[in-house]
Write a protein that holds these residues in place. Sequence first.
Motif, short mmCIF file in Angstrom:
data_model
loop_
_atom_site.label_atom_id
_atom_site.label_comp_id
_atom_site.label_asym_id
_atom_site.label_seq_id
_atom_site.Cartn_x
_atom_site.Cartn_y
_atom_site.Cartn_z
N ALA A 36 0.82 -1.22 0.00
CA ALA A 36 0.00 0.00 0.00
C ALA A 36 0.85 1.26 0.00
O ALA A 36 0.34 2.35 -0.31
N GLY A 37 2.13 1.13 0.34
CA GLY A 37 3.00 2.29 0.36
C GLY A 37 3.26 2.79 1.76
O GLY A 37 2.51 2.53 2.69
N GLN A 38 4.36 3.53 1.91
CA GLN A 38 4.77 4.06 3.20
C GLN A 38 4.70 5.58 3.19
O GLN A 38 5.47 6.24 2.50
N LEU A 39 3.77 6.12 3.97
CA LEU A 39 3.58 7.57 4.09
C LEU A 39 3.58 7.96 5.55
O LEU A 39 3.15 7.18 6.42
N THR A 40 4.03 9.17 5.83
CA THR A 40 3.89 9.69 7.18
C THR A 40 2.43 10.03 7.44
O THR A 40 1.68 10.39 6.52
N PRO A 41 1.99 9.94 8.70
CA PRO A 41 0.59 10.26 9.00
C PRO A 41 0.30 11.75 8.87
O PRO A 41 1.21 12.58 8.91
N SER A 42 -0.98 12.06 8.72
CA SER A 42 -1.43 13.44 8.52
C SER A 42 -2.25 13.91 9.71
O SER A 42 -3.20 13.23 10.13
N VAL A 43 -1.90 15.07 10.25
CA VAL A 43 -2.70 15.67 11.32
C VAL A 43 -4.10 15.98 10.79
O VAL A 43 -5.11 15.72 11.46
N TYR A 44 -4.17 16.54 9.59
CA TYR A 44 -5.49 16.88 9.03
C TYR A 44 -6.36 15.64 8.93
O TYR A 44 -7.50 15.61 9.43
N GLU A 45 -5.87 14.61 8.27
CA GLU A 45 -6.69 13.42 8.01
C GLU A 45 -7.04 12.71 9.31
O GLU A 45 -8.17 12.22 9.49
N THR A 46 -6.09 12.65 10.23
CA THR A 46 -6.34 12.01 11.51
C THR A 46 -7.40 12.76 12.30
O THR A 46 -8.29 12.16 12.92
N GLY A 47 -7.33 14.10 12.26
CA GLY A 47 -8.35 14.89 12.94
C GLY A 47 -9.73 14.65 12.38
O GLY A 47 -10.73 14.60 13.11
N ARG A 256 -2.52 -0.30 9.74
CA ARG A 256 -1.18 -0.18 9.15
C ARG A 256 -0.41 0.99 9.76
O ARG A 256 0.82 0.97 9.78
N HIS A 257 -1.10 2.01 10.23
CA HIS A 257 -0.42 3.18 10.77
C HIS A 257 -0.62 3.32 12.28
O HIS A 257 -0.33 4.36 12.86
N ASP A 258 -1.14 2.26 12.91
CA ASP A 258 -1.29 2.21 14.36
C ASP A 258 -2.12 3.38 14.90
O ASP A 258 -1.76 4.00 15.90
N GLY A 259 -3.20 3.71 14.23
CA GLY A 259 -4.10 4.74 14.72
C GLY A 259 -4.24 5.92 13.79
O GLY A 259 -5.26 6.08 13.11
N PRO A 260 -3.25 6.81 13.75
CA PRO A 260 -3.30 7.93 12.81
C PRO A 260 -3.20 7.44 11.37
O PRO A 260 -2.74 6.32 11.11
N VAL A 261 -3.60 8.28 10.43
CA VAL A 261 -3.66 7.86 9.03
C VAL A 261 -3.06 8.93 8.13
O VAL A 261 -3.01 10.11 8.49
N PRO A 262 -2.60 8.54 6.93
CA PRO A 262 -2.14 9.52 5.95
C PRO A 262 -3.31 10.07 5.15
O PRO A 262 -4.44 9.58 5.25
N CYS A 263 -3.04 11.09 4.34
CA CYS A 263 -4.09 11.69 3.53
C CYS A 263 -4.51 10.81 2.37
O CYS A 263 -5.65 10.90 1.91
N CYS A 264 -3.61 10.01 1.87
CA CYS A 264 -3.90 9.20 0.68
C CYS A 264 -3.32 7.81 0.86
O CYS A 264 -2.14 7.66 1.18
N THR A 265 -4.14 6.81 0.69
CA THR A 265 -3.69 5.42 0.79
C THR A 265 -4.71 4.53 0.09
O THR A 265 -5.90 4.78 0.21
N PRO A 266 -4.23 3.54 -0.68
CA PRO A 266 -2.85 3.17 -0.98
C PRO A 266 -2.23 4.06 -2.06
O PRO A 266 -2.94 4.75 -2.78
N ILE A 267 -0.90 3.99 -2.15
CA ILE A 267 -0.17 4.79 -3.14
C ILE A 267 0.78 3.90 -3.95
O ILE A 267 1.86 4.35 -4.36
#
Length: 545
Positions: A36-47, A256-267
């Motif tokens: 699915a790809g490796q991205l850092t989590p997003s504060v916006y998307e997690t919020g 996959r991100h242990d709670g928080p999420v990125p803005c776009c997935t999968p990539i």
Amino acid sequence: MPWVDARQDDSRPALADPPDRSAADGVLTDLLRQPAGQLTPSVYETGRLVTLAPRLPGHDRRLRYLLDCQRTDGGWGAPEGYALVPTLSAVEALLSTLAAGRPAGVPRDELRAAAGRGVAALSGWLGTTRRMSVPDTPAADLIVPTLVEAVNGHLHSLDDQPDSRWLPTTAPLSLPAGMDRRRLDALRGLLATGRPVPQKLLHALEVLGPAARRRADVVPVAGAVGASPAATAAWLGEPGGTTEPSLAYLEDAVRRHDGPVPCCTPISVFERSWVLANLARAGLRARPAPSLVAELTAALGPEGTPTGPGLPADADTTSVTLYALARAGHPVHPASLIRYEQDGHFCTWPGEDGRSVTTNAHVLEALGWHAGRSTADGDPEARRLLRLARWLREQQHPDGRWCDRWHASPYYATSCVVMALDRYAPAAVAAEAVDRAVDWVVGTQRADGSWGRWSGSREETAYALHVLLGVSRPVRPGVAESARRGVAYLSATAGRQDDPPLWHDKDLYAPVLIVRSAVVAAQHLAAARPELVGPAPTGRRTLSS
């Protein structure tokens, strides 16, 4: 101009079996470990997930992530206007959680303190005397009015409550300078008449609020709406025990991100094509697994390929995928790119608001590689490439850099354009522009040998080295010393993983393996130019960091 088989080589020597092969192979191996790809989590998307899906597994961890990411000034995210979208999202999520009366495993006082600091920061940025400007990030003109409206609603509801003294102010927020609600109101009005949601807006479907839920004109792809956890949660509504694919998509994203999420997935397509292209530009002949090549090839349709499921196909991902496959020895004809052509340049997708120099640089690479180097006056393909190269040259800033709407750093944009112009444009068009860019890179190096917009970073230092070491022009003054210092910085910071997120989505993010491949490529370019940077250092294990 005949189509030239992509197994041709360009004018730069490639090391058939370079000593840093293990670094490149390590990146390729990791591509397959997390498809699915490796991205850092997003504060916006997690919020947004905190507000939209509080019963989704990992809710406490998402709240804790928001609290842990808050800056000392009360905001969230990167410097300057990049802080606005994540701060609005985090503050709204905290206020929403407090209003719902279920702070879960996070102390209520801690939530209140963080929300109060966030409201104070927003009041300073969006007060009557000062209005923060907003960068050109996707859907910002829809997201910011939506969240300002939501935060103001929370503040209004708290205004006459006796326990609201923990808030520094309940005065309503204003919109940033130069922004209004007209596009958001027009969109909502259009959809109220029964018109379908434009595909390019699916990625930010959450801006529709309750009107997003279960819209019949929105069809999830593999469970995802617009490849976005927030958009999917807005469409799905509260899960309520359902086992449908959209819930499975959300549960997989948070797992996959242990709670928080990125803005776009999968990539998957985006990540794999960019990694292969980064390695190929540096002369590293990648050896991707046959399954990876097959998946990239299958992703290309008549309109190209999108970054993620449910997103529209775009010229950027399409051109990098075409280039990556060609350089790996599996060419696909680039006819799908022609639908994106406009007056002298290419749009990222039809109806794009704005123009991207990096998209056009990648198109120049894809078309240039497949077409060869012919510049015959009567050849329509040669004329197309010449027009595109001239357009890119015209976008250069007076100081020699380029900037772009898909990345916060000018070093990324400058690297993309320089590498494309140097290799696939006539010298009469490219030479002066490339030399000016090289001089700008030399002149903006930091004292520690790094480069960076806000602070020195490994990613931006890698892009700077691509410019200094990856071109065929005569060596400019200062390049050798500057390159040596840049390579030394990468060696000294091997293993460091605190680079700032710089890539544009609804919030800034970092594509981990793409950044890593850019660093590997820069170090390979240095190893191939010992006359400039000296012999490669011992301990080549650092190349895989």
